[in-house]
Design a protein around this motif. Structure first.
Motif, PDB file in Angstrom:
ATOM      1  N   ALA A 138       0.833  -1.208   0.000  1.00 22.54           N
ATOM      2  CA  ALA A 138       0.000   0.000   0.000  1.00 22.54           C
ATOM      3  C   ALA A 138       0.863   1.251   0.000  1.00 22.54           C
ATOM      4  O   ALA A 138       0.580   2.219  -0.715  1.00 22.54           O
ATOM      5  N   ILE A 139       1.948   1.240   0.772  1.00 20.98           N
ATOM      6  CA  ILE A 139       2.850   2.392   0.828  1.00 20.98           C
ATOM      7  C   ILE A 139       3.551   2.568  -0.519  1.00 20.98           C
ATOM      8  O   ILE A 139       3.672   3.684  -1.027  1.00 20.98           O
ATOM      9  N   ALA A 140       3.994   1.465  -1.134  1.00 17.32           N
ATOM     10  CA  ALA A 140       4.659   1.541  -2.439  1.00 17.32           C
ATOM     11  C   ALA A 140       3.698   2.058  -3.506  1.00 17.32           C
ATOM     12  O   ALA A 140       4.085   2.875  -4.351  1.00 17.32           O
ATOM     13  N   LYS A 141       2.452   1.623  -3.491  1.00 15.83           N
ATOM     14  CA  LYS A 141       1.457   2.090  -4.467  1.00 15.83           C
ATOM     15  C   LYS A 141       1.196   3.583  -4.278  1.00 15.83           C
ATOM     16  O   LYS A 141       1.128   4.338  -5.249  1.00 15.83           O
ATOM     17  N   ARG A 142       1.060   4.013  -3.025  1.00 16.48           N
ATOM     18  CA  ARG A 142       0.838   5.432  -2.746  1.00 16.48           C
ATOM     19  C   ARG A 142       2.010   6.272  -3.249  1.00 16.48           C
ATOM     20  O   ARG A 142       1.823   7.322  -3.861  1.00 16.48           O
ATOM     21  N   ASP A 143       3.238   5.801  -3.009  1.00 16.22           N
ATOM     22  CA  ASP A 143       4.423   6.533  -3.457  1.00 16.22           C
ATOM     23  C   ASP A 143       4.491   6.607  -4.984  1.00 16.22           C
ATOM     24  O   ASP A 143       4.825   7.657  -5.547  1.00 16.22           O
ATOM     25  N   SER A 144       4.171   5.502  -5.657  1.00 17.04           N
ATOM     26  CA  SER A 144       4.220   5.527  -7.122  1.00 17.04           C
ATOM     27  C   SER A 144       3.130   6.440  -7.692  1.00 17.04           C
ATOM     28  O   SER A 144       3.356   7.123  -8.695  1.00 17.04           O
ATOM     29  N   ASP A 145       1.963   6.472  -7.066  1.00 17.22           N
ATOM     30  CA  ASP A 145       0.902   7.392  -7.499  1.00 17.22           C
ATOM     31  C   ASP A 145       1.333   8.840  -7.333  1.00 17.22           C
ATOM     32  O   ASP A 145       1.081   9.681  -8.205  1.00 17.22           O
ATOM     33  N   MET A 146       2.000   9.147  -6.219  1.00 20.44           N
ATOM     34  CA  MET A 146       2.479  10.510  -5.990  1.00 20.44           C
ATOM     35  C   MET A 146       3.541  10.892  -7.028  1.00 20.44           C
ATOM     36  O   MET A 146       3.542  12.012  -7.528  1.00 20.44           O
ATOM     37  N   ASP A 147       4.436   9.965  -7.336  1.00 17.47           N
ATOM     38  CA  ASP A 147       5.463  10.234  -8.349  1.00 17.47           C
ATOM     39  C   ASP A 147       4.827  10.504  -9.711  1.00 17.47           C
ATOM     40  O   ASP A 147       5.254  11.406 -10.438  1.00 17.47           O
ATOM     41  N   ALA A 148       3.803   9.731 -10.054  1.00 22.50           N
ATOM     42  CA  ALA A 148       3.116   9.927 -11.338  1.00 22.50           C
ATOM     43  C   ALA A 148       2.429  11.285 -11.374  1.00 22.50           C
ATOM     44  O   ALA A 148       2.486  11.988 -12.393  1.00 22.50           O
ATOM     45  N   LYS A 149       1.794  11.675 -10.282  1.00 18.25           N
ATOM     46  CA  LYS A 149       1.134  12.989 -10.228  1.00 18.25           C
ATOM     47  C   LYS A 149       2.149  14.113 -10.374  1.00 18.25           C
ATOM     48  O   LYS A 149       1.904  15.098 -11.063  1.00 18.25           O
ATOM     49  N   ARG A 150       3.293  13.969  -9.705  1.00 17.02           N
ATOM     50  CA  ARG A 150       4.338  14.993  -9.806  1.00 17.02           C
ATOM     51  C   ARG A 150       4.854  15.105 -11.233  1.00 17.02           C
ATOM     52  O   ARG A 150       5.088  16.204 -11.739  1.00 17.02           O
ATOM     53  N   ALA A 151       5.065  13.966 -11.874  1.00 14.98           N
ATOM     54  CA  ALA A 151       5.574  13.970 -13.249  1.00 14.98           C
ATOM     55  C   ALA A 151       4.562  14.617 -14.191  1.00 14.98           C
ATOM     56  O   ALA A 151       4.947  15.400 -15.076  1.00 14.98           O
ATOM     57  N   MET A 152       3.290  14.313 -14.031  1.00 12.28           N
ATOM     58  CA  MET A 152       2.267  14.916 -14.885  1.00 12.28           C
ATOM     59  C   MET A 152       2.170  16.414 -14.640  1.00 12.28           C
ATOM     60  O   MET A 152       2.021  17.194 -15.592  1.00 12.28           O
ATOM     61  N   ALA A 153       2.293  16.844 -13.379  1.00 18.19           N
ATOM     62  CA  ALA A 153       2.238  18.270 -13.073  1.00 18.19           C
ATOM     63  C   ALA A 153       3.444  18.990 -13.672  1.00 18.19           C
ATOM     64  O   ALA A 153       3.309  20.099 -14.220  1.00 18.19           O
ATOM     65  N   ALA A 154       4.614  18.376 -13.599  1.00 17.59           N
ATOM     66  CA  ALA A 154       5.817  18.981 -14.176  1.00 17.59           C
ATOM     67  C   ALA A 154       5.692  19.077 -15.695  1.00 17.59           C
ATOM     68  O   ALA A 154       6.094  20.075 -16.308  1.00 17.59           O
ATOM     69  N   ARG A 155       5.117  18.078 -16.290  1.00 15.75           N
ATOM     70  CA  ARG A 155       4.925  18.074 -17.746  1.00 15.75           C
ATOM     71  C   ARG A 155       3.983  19.192 -18.173  1.00 15.75           C
ATOM     72  O   ARG A 155       4.199  19.859 -19.177  1.00 15.75           O
ATOM     73  N   ARG A 156       2.891  19.378 -17.383  1.00 15.53           N
ATOM     74  CA  ARG A 156       1.935  20.453 -17.699  1.00 15.53           C
ATOM     75  C   ARG A 156       2.582  21.823 -17.570  1.00 15.53           C
ATOM     76  O   ARG A 156       2.286  22.740 -18.340  1.00 15.53           O
ATOM     77  N   ARG A 157       3.455  21.989 -16.595  1.00 10.28           N
ATOM     78  CA  ARG A 157       4.125  23.277 -16.403  1.00 10.28           C
ATOM     79  C   ARG A 157       5.054  23.600 -17.565  1.00 10.28           C
ATOM     80  O   ARG A 157       5.266  24.758 -17.894  1.00 10.28           O
ATOM     81  N   GLU A 158       5.662  22.564 -18.179  1.00 10.00           N
ATOM     82  CA  GLU A 158       6.580  22.776 -19.300  1.00 10.00           C
ATOM     83  C   GLU A 158       5.858  23.258 -20.542  1.00 10.00           C
ATOM     84  O   GLU A 158       6.430  23.968 -21.360  1.00 10.00           O
ATOM     85  N   GLU A 159       4.610  22.862 -20.709  1.00 11.44           N
ATOM     86  CA  GLU A 159       3.868  23.213 -21.927  1.00 11.44           C
ATOM     87  C   GLU A 159       3.425  24.619 -21.954  1.00 11.44           C
ATOM     88  O   GLU A 159       3.379  25.427 -21.204  1.00 11.44           O
TER      89      GLU A 159
END
Length: 159
Positions: A138-159
């Motif tokens: 559960a902790i690993a899934k939560r961490d991977s979800d947070m990493d994915a959200k951060r990556a998507m947010a960073a990608r949106r900021r670049e555009e």
């Protein structure tokens, strides 16, 4: 104190419950309190960590909830810090909960304590205990979800 999206004032949350239990269903229950307990709740002097709910006959009680003494109360007018407190639900809700707890071997865990319309309410979760390896997953899934959200947010900021 935090507020829910609908304006309820959240007094305490049990963050460990979502890690230790797989919450299947939630219920909102009233809680029978004394006057000094309500005043202590308004000051957010409560701990949900070790609390759980248990059926005694046809009634449901919250055991292990620690409400600290009210700061402005006299010594003889206080309350017991950890007493069993009756939870208030409709009879059909109690019967459904008891049947599910007995059949599926579930646990009743308090998730949050809040004021709704001036009345103290308890969000009660019905869940199954997690094993140690389930907690790690559960902790690993939560961490991977947070990493994915951060990556998507960073990608949106670049555009």
């Amino acid at each position: 104190m935090a507020t829910k999206s609908n304006g309820d004032i959240v007094v305490a949350t049990n963050r460990q419950a979502h890690r230790d239990y797989e919450i299947i269903d939630t219920w909102e229950a009233g809680i029978m309190l004394k006057g000094s307990e309500v005043k202590s709740l308004r000051e957010a002097k409560v701990q949900l960590r070790d609390a759980y709910a248990r059926f005694t006959g046809r009634e449901l009680f919250l055991i292990g909830l620690h409400i600290a003494g009210y700061s402005s109360a006299s010594a003889q007018g206080g309350h017991e810090l950890e007493r069993s407190r009756k939870l208030l639900l409709h009879q059909h809700e109690l019967e459904e909960m008891k049947a599910r707890v007995d059949q599926e071997h579930l646990t009743l865990v308090p998730l949050s304590l809040y004021f709704k319309g001036g009345r103290a309410k308890l969000e009660l979760g019905m869940g199954k205990g997690r094993k140690h390896y389930d907690k790690r997953q559960a902790i690993a899934k939560r961490d991977s979800d947070m990493d994915a959200k951060r990556a998507m947010a960073a990608r949106r900021r670049e555009e």
